[in-house]
Design an enzyme around this catalytic site. Structure first.
Site, PDB file in Angstrom:
ATOM      1  N   SER A   1      34.179  47.256  34.634  1.00 54.73           N
ATOM      2  CA  SER A   1      34.585  46.411  36.180  1.00 54.73           C
ATOM      3  C   SER A   1      34.999  47.533  36.820  1.00 54.73           C
ATOM      4  CB  SER A   1      35.881  45.497  35.373  1.00 54.73           C
ATOM      5  OG  SER A   1      37.208  45.888  36.854  1.00 54.73           O
TER       6      SER A   1
ATOM      7  N   ARG B   1      44.617  47.553  48.008  1.00 56.59           N
ATOM      8  CA  ARG B   1      45.646  46.684  48.525  1.00 56.59           C
ATOM      9  C   ARG B   1      46.419  46.260  49.189  1.00 56.59           C
ATOM     10  NH1 ARG B   1      41.737  44.796  45.305  1.00 56.59           N
ATOM     11  NH2 ARG B   1      40.833  45.642  43.576  1.00 56.59           N
TER      12      ARG B   1
ATOM     13  N   ASP C   1      33.538  35.922  39.819  1.00 47.76           N
ATOM     14  CA  ASP C   1      35.103  35.205  40.005  1.00 47.76           C
ATOM     15  C   ASP C   1      35.347  35.195  41.261  1.00 47.76           C
ATOM     16  OD1 ASP C   1      36.091  35.977  37.241  1.00 47.76           O
ATOM     17  OD2 ASP C   1      36.728  38.586  37.632  1.00 47.76           O
TER      18      ASP C   1
ATOM     19  N   ASP D   1      46.900  44.966  40.730  1.00 41.46           N
ATOM     20  CA  ASP D   1      46.301  44.936  42.026  1.00 41.46           C
ATOM     21  C   ASP D   1      46.619  43.450  42.289  1.00 41.46           C
ATOM     22  OD1 ASP D   1      44.572  46.507  42.510  1.00 41.46           O
ATOM     23  OD2 ASP D   1      42.861  46.166  41.470  1.00 41.46           O
TER      24      ASP D   1
HETATM   25  N1  ARG Z   1      44.092  51.409  37.081  1.00 44.33           N
HETATM   26  C1  ARG Z   1      44.124  51.680  38.978  1.00 44.33           C
HETATM   27  C2  ARG Z   1      44.521  50.790  39.710  1.00 44.33           C
HETATM   28  O1  ARG Z   1      45.384  50.093  39.226  1.00 44.33           O
HETATM   29  C3  ARG Z   1      42.698  50.617  38.796  1.00 44.33           C
HETATM   30  C4  ARG Z   1      42.465  49.293  39.357  1.00 44.33           C
HETATM   31  C5  ARG Z   1      41.482  48.866  39.441  1.00 44.33           C
HETATM   32  N2  ARG Z   1      40.588  47.541  39.675  1.00 44.33           N
HETATM   33  C6  ARG Z   1      39.626  46.411  39.438  1.00 44.33           C
HETATM   34  N3  ARG Z   1      39.712  45.748  39.758  1.00 44.33           N
HETATM   35  N4  ARG Z   1      39.272  46.986  38.555  1.00 44.33           N
HETATM   36  O2  ARG Z   1      44.968  51.489  40.914  1.00 44.33           O
END
Ligand code: ARG
Length: 414
Positions: free
Chosen positions: A173, A94, A14, A123
């Site tokens: 992922s 983040r 990506d 995110d």
């Molecule tokens: N659900 C979790 C959160 O919102 C994990 C997100 C994982 N992110 C990813 N890009 N795979 O914090």
């Protein structure tokens, strides 16, 4: 003049495609930024890849200490578990990524930042909100949200543009940093399917974990873990050690259905060995040293804190205000907690503190307790006062008393 964009870069498909796409679509020079948050990736390869794809400049920023001190440890003081389960590992990283992107953008004269988040997750919210609060004039570009390409289309785009496509390591992922690993997608999307063994990398399966329990003594000073088995450790070293130790005993696996901010329910797997062990120990120590009133109120604060951080509002003033309350409570949270780890469980089996308000002379069942049992009589008289008055007036209670009477009569008749 070509504009400049600072892009959060992991080196995956990506964000690699993002580099070219930003150059083409936005006529921009791209500066890539990769944070070391303890994710255990080969960061020199990421840098090489950025150069190869044609970024103007690349920054590898070691943010591990800042991450532990300013993000992770405050979350320990807050016993932060979103929906009672998730230690916020991705969520905490983040805002720090956003902060560093803004700093690089300023240094490089960029008028925009960019990231590879999709439009379906949390995110994007966390990065966009934080970056825009820090620097309102910066534009935030999220190419993946705009371009609407499938993975196959991305691969074709990459091949056309001379971006080397590495065969994907996994069907999942994954996002990881030193506070945990988040794993999504593939077979995990069916919430009834048990996660296949290959989703886990940081934890032994409980079946294969050692047959003898492992003990760990965690020492806390004012709410922060500072010692392991009596030995002082720096924050980063301590988290890494506990990750390793707890993970080897199969501790840290989480499997739950989570409510994303954007309304989607998603099935999430996490591996957070240090986070679960440390938060559990911290919470236990608090129960020894804080009053019931402090604990009761703090639980509400913790819930709110976790929600704000999960939902991308790291910079919301309420979070800072809650942190001030939390840090006031932490002045007495010093002591030692013993954890017994065994085949996937971490049980607290001992706790001690100079600030303990546990009083053996009061609580003992042995004779000679200081606690005057006779004073309980007057206490109960007053404690139950309103309940008694209300009960006397309530038809429901009368009814249930009647039913009770009838049952007794029936029994006696038998
Ligand atoms: N659900 C979790 C959160 O919102 C994990 C997100 C994982 N992110 C990813 N890009 N795979 O914090």
């Amino acid at each position: 003049m070509r504009r400049t964009v600072a892009l959060a870069f992991s080196g995956g498909l990506d964000t690699s495609v993002c580099v070219k796409w930003l150059q083409e679509k936005y006529d921009a020079d791209v500066v890539t930024v990769t944070l070391d948050l303890g994710q255990r990736d080969a960061l020199s390869e990421v840098e090489e890849r950025s150069k190869l794809i044609g970024a103007r400049n690349h920054y590898t920023i070691d943010a591990k200490d800042e991450f532990v001190n300013d993000y992770v440890f405050p979350s320990v003081a807050a016993n932060a578990l979103y929906e009672g389960k998730y230690p916020l590992s991705t969520a905490l990283g983040r805002p720090l990524i956003a902060k560093k992107l803004v700093e690089v953008a300023e240094r490089e004269g960029a008028d925009a930042i960019a990231h590879g988040c999709t439009g379906k997750g949390n995110d994007q919210v966390r990065i966009d909100v934080t970056a825009r609060a820090m620097s309102p004039s910066l534009q935030v570009i999220a190419p993946v949200r705009e371009w609407n390409m499938s993975r196959d289309q991305e691969i074709i785009y990459a091949q056309k543009n001379g971006i080397p496509v590495k065969p994907s390591k996994s069907i999942y992922s994954v996002d990881q940093n030193l506070w945990g690993r988040s794993i999504e997608s593939g077979p995990l999307e069916d919430p009834f399917t048990e996660p296949p063994a290959d989703v886990y990398e940081w934890t032994a399966s409980p079946e294969e974990a050692p047959d003898a329990p492992g003990y760990l003594e965690l020492g806390f000073e004012q709410g922060m873990p500072t010692r392991v088995n009596g030995r002082k450790m720096d924050p980063l070293g301590l988290v890494e050690y506990v990750n390793q130790f707890a993970g080897s005993h199969g501790v840290g696996r989480i499997d739950h259905v989570e409510d994303r901010l954007v309304g989607i329910k998603s099935r999430e797997i996490y591996e957070c060995p240090a986070a679960l062990a440390i938060i559990e120990a911290h919470r236990d120590l608090e129960k020894l040293v804080l009053t019931r009133h402090e604990l009761d109120f703090k639980a509400q604060v913790e819930r709110q804190w976790a929600w704000l951080v999960y939902s991308g509002l790291w910079l919301e003033p309420l979070r800072a205000a809650l942190d001030r309350f939390i840090s006031t409570t932490q002045s007495r949270v010093s002591g030692t907690v013993r954890i017994k780890m065994f085949k996937g469980t971490a049980a607290i089996v001992g706790r001690s503190s100079d600030y303990s308000i546990y009083d053996l002379a009061m609580s003992t069942y042995n004779r000679g307790s200081k606690f005057d049992q006779k004073s309980a009589v007057g206490f109960i008289e007053l404690w139950g006062l309103q309940s008694r008055v209300a009960a006397a007036l309530s038809p429901e209670v009368e009814e249930s008393q009647e039913i009770g009477h009838k049952r007794t009569e029936a029994k006696e008749a038998e």
